[in-house]
Design a protein around this motif. Structure first.
Motif, mmCIF file in Angstrom:
data_model
loop_
_atom_site.group_PDB
_atom_site.id
_atom_site.type_symbol
_atom_site.label_atom_id
_atom_site.label_comp_id
_atom_site.label_asym_id
_atom_site.label_seq_id
_atom_site.Cartn_x
_atom_site.Cartn_y
_atom_site.Cartn_z
ATOM 1 N N GLU A 1 0.822 -1.209 0.000
ATOM 2 C CA GLU A 1 0.000 0.000 0.000
ATOM 3 C C GLU A 1 0.854 1.257 0.000
ATOM 4 O O GLU A 1 0.763 2.093 -0.880
ATOM 5 N N SER A 2 1.693 1.359 1.043
ATOM 6 C CA SER A 2 2.517 2.563 1.160
ATOM 7 C C SER A 2 3.995 2.229 1.009
ATOM 8 O O SER A 2 4.859 2.962 1.475
ATOM 9 N N ARG B 1 1.557 2.209 -10.481
ATOM 10 C CA ARG B 1 1.498 1.620 -9.138
ATOM 11 C C ARG B 1 2.526 2.306 -8.234
ATOM 12 O O ARG B 1 2.244 2.627 -7.082
ATOM 13 N N ILE C 1 1.606 4.199 -4.750
ATOM 14 C CA ILE C 1 2.251 3.816 -3.480
ATOM 15 C C ILE C 1 2.946 5.026 -2.864
ATOM 16 O O ILE C 1 2.859 5.282 -1.662
ATOM 17 N N ARG D 1 0.414 7.352 -1.220
ATOM 18 C CA ARG D 1 -0.075 6.866 0.076
ATOM 19 C C ARG D 1 1.025 6.910 1.130
ATOM 20 O O ARG D 1 0.767 7.083 2.313
#
Ligand code: UDP
Length: 476
Positions: free
Chosen positions: A413-414, A440, A444, A447
């Motif tokens: 996610e991050s 992507r 990432i 976030r």
């Protein structure tokens, strides 16, 4: 003589734009409460160095913003001899589970440790009044806790050191320190797992480390400035016209400075600005595994990604008390030299000048911002400030699933967590995956920045400390 370090107040108002009005209003309410609770009291911070290292990096902004919020926060650095630091470095290494210099923590070591702290006591306890709050940082001044308690202060011991799975060496070292700490009012660790056994659980608090997003290391730099900084410091081939001779910056005290020194770079040819770059910024230290970073990149990040790797760290000759730094830099150079020409030409090693710490910070800032992917392939890490620094800059980070890094990155996610820090193929795959999927990578990165904003900025830590202070003083 213990020395008091002057820290100028910094208004937290600048966070309004970063946090948004609502969150900032929450902070303002807390600051009001903090001022009221701490009215007439001083919040002292005691540690053993004013320069260098993660603790100083953390402390300066926290004290500055606390002062800027109207709290009388101050900082005292104890004075000690080289022999004392031999003992405390031994304690530090052993708390990380390694035997360090192999020397003992016996009665002689204890006597030396206590003598030096006793010599500092007049200066420290002499300034502290009953009802003040004292935050004692790390093992070096931990032996002062009983005397500070006796002086009537509320004492918090802040431990910045941590190990996921303590071994016998680490446990024996806790046993050495624990007698000094039993009376502390609160213990602060960076993560739950780092909390020592044998301390009163009710007094243990977890506060994650934080970064100052407005420091030269983290402040916004636009793309042209990033390129100019990297060009001037010799990290990027000339791509800007006219070529600047230096880049001007402003220090935190407002005075002007220039990026003009050059990094020393081991490479076949300089990097071009348009080449995708993978970066690890770290001290030259075995636990940062620069050799693994190089080998994994060479073997597992395909050449057709067009990517280059840059491992950057401090100029080791500037740090003469770190013989390991030079050894690790040499090992990294040797590892690179062993590679086939084709991979060698994609790998660059840089030592950054350390003569001016703001200049150095801006180089690190520019490198992290220029990177397509940031790597932190450490084998052990308490927190890993470099991870938060890169995340704040919206970089996708590939890091090992160890220590405090696990608190920072939510896998997939991050950032990307690699389960086994020695698995070079998995690390290479993660890096290549991000290089080949820019969308992507960007998501990432976005976030990652939000996560740092929500959890790892200085004001967040101040709120966490306020909660501790509320608990201690609220009862009185
Ligand atoms: N750092 C730096 N210049 C360098 C290499 C590292 O300023 O050449 C900084 C890095 O940006 C970070 C700190 O040193 O702020 C290292 O902290 P971290 O928690 O990542 O690792 P540590 O060195 O404390 O193990």
């Amino acid at each position: 003589m213990a020395q008091e370090i002057d820290i100028a107040p910094v208004s937290p108002e600048r966070f309004r734009g970063v946090l948004g009005d609502d969150r900032y209003a929450t902070f303002e309410r807390a600051a009001d409460e903090g001022r009221a609770l701490l009215e007439g009291r001083v919040v002292w911070n005691v540690n053993s160095t004013a320069r260098g290292g993660g603790v100083v990096e953390l402390l300066r902004p926290l004290i500055g913003y606390a002062r800027g919020s109207g709290v009388d926060a101050r900082w005292i650095v104890i004075e000690a001899t080289p022999e004392f630091f031999v003992v405390t470095k031994r304690i530090h290494n052993r708390l990380h589970g390694s035997p360090g210099d192999g020397g003992p923590l016996d009665e002689d070591a204890r006597r030396l440790y206590e003598q030096i702290l006793a010599a500092n006591l007049d200066d420290v306890a002499g300034r502290v009044r009953g009802g003040d709050v004292v935050i004692v940082h790390d093992p070096q001044p931990a032996g002062m806790v009983p005397a500070l308690k006796a002086a009537g202060a509320f004492v918090i011991w802040r431990c910045h050191v941590g190990l996921d799975h303590p071994n016998d060496v680490a446990r024996a070292t806790w046993a050495f320190l624990r007698p000094y700490l039993v009376d502390a009012d609160a213990y602060v660790f960076s993560r739950e797992m780092f909390a020592w056994e044998g301390l009163d659980r009710d007094r243990i608090v977890v506060i994650a480390p934080s970064i100052d997003v407005f420091s030269p290391k983290n402040e916004e730099l636009d793309r042209d400035t990033v390129r100019a900084v990297l060009h001037v410091s010799g990290l990027l081939a000339g791509s800007i016209e006219p070529t600047p001779a230096s880049v001007v910056f402003r220090r935190q005290d407002g005075s002007p400075g220039r990026v003009e020194r050059r990094a020393r770079v081991v490479e076949e040819r300089p990097l071009r600005a348009d080449e995708p770059l993978v970066v690890q910024v770290s001290r030259w230290d075995a636990l940062k595994d620069p050799v693994g970073v190089i080998r994994g990149f060479a073997e597992h990040v395909p050449a057709d990604t067009g990517a280059h790797l840059l491992c950057a760290g401090p100029d080791v000759e500037a740090v003469d008390d770190d013989p390991e730094g030079l050894r690790l830099l040499r090992e990294s150079i040797a590892e690179r030299a062993r590679l086939p020409e084709e991979s060698r030409s994609r790998i660059h090693l840089a030592t950054l000048p350390m003569a001016d710490e703001t200049e150095n910070a801006i180089m690190v800032n520019a490198l992290q911002r220029h990177a397509r992917v940031v790597v932190q392939k450490s084998l052990a890490e308490g927190f890993g400030l470099t991870v938060a620094e890169a995340m704040w800059k919206a970089r996708p980070v590939v890091a090992s699933r160890i220590g405090g890094i696990q608190e920072q990155i939510v896998d997939g996610e991050s950032g990307i967590l690699v389960d086994d820090p020695r698995d070079l193929a998995a690390y290479g795959r993660a890096v290549a995956g991000l290089l080949l999927d820019p969308e992507r990578a960007e998501a990432i990165g976005r976030r990652a920045r939000e996560r740092v904003r929500d959890r790892f900025v200085s004001l967040r830590s101040l709120l966490d400390y306020l909660a501790v202070v509320r608990r201690l003083l609220g009862a009185n």
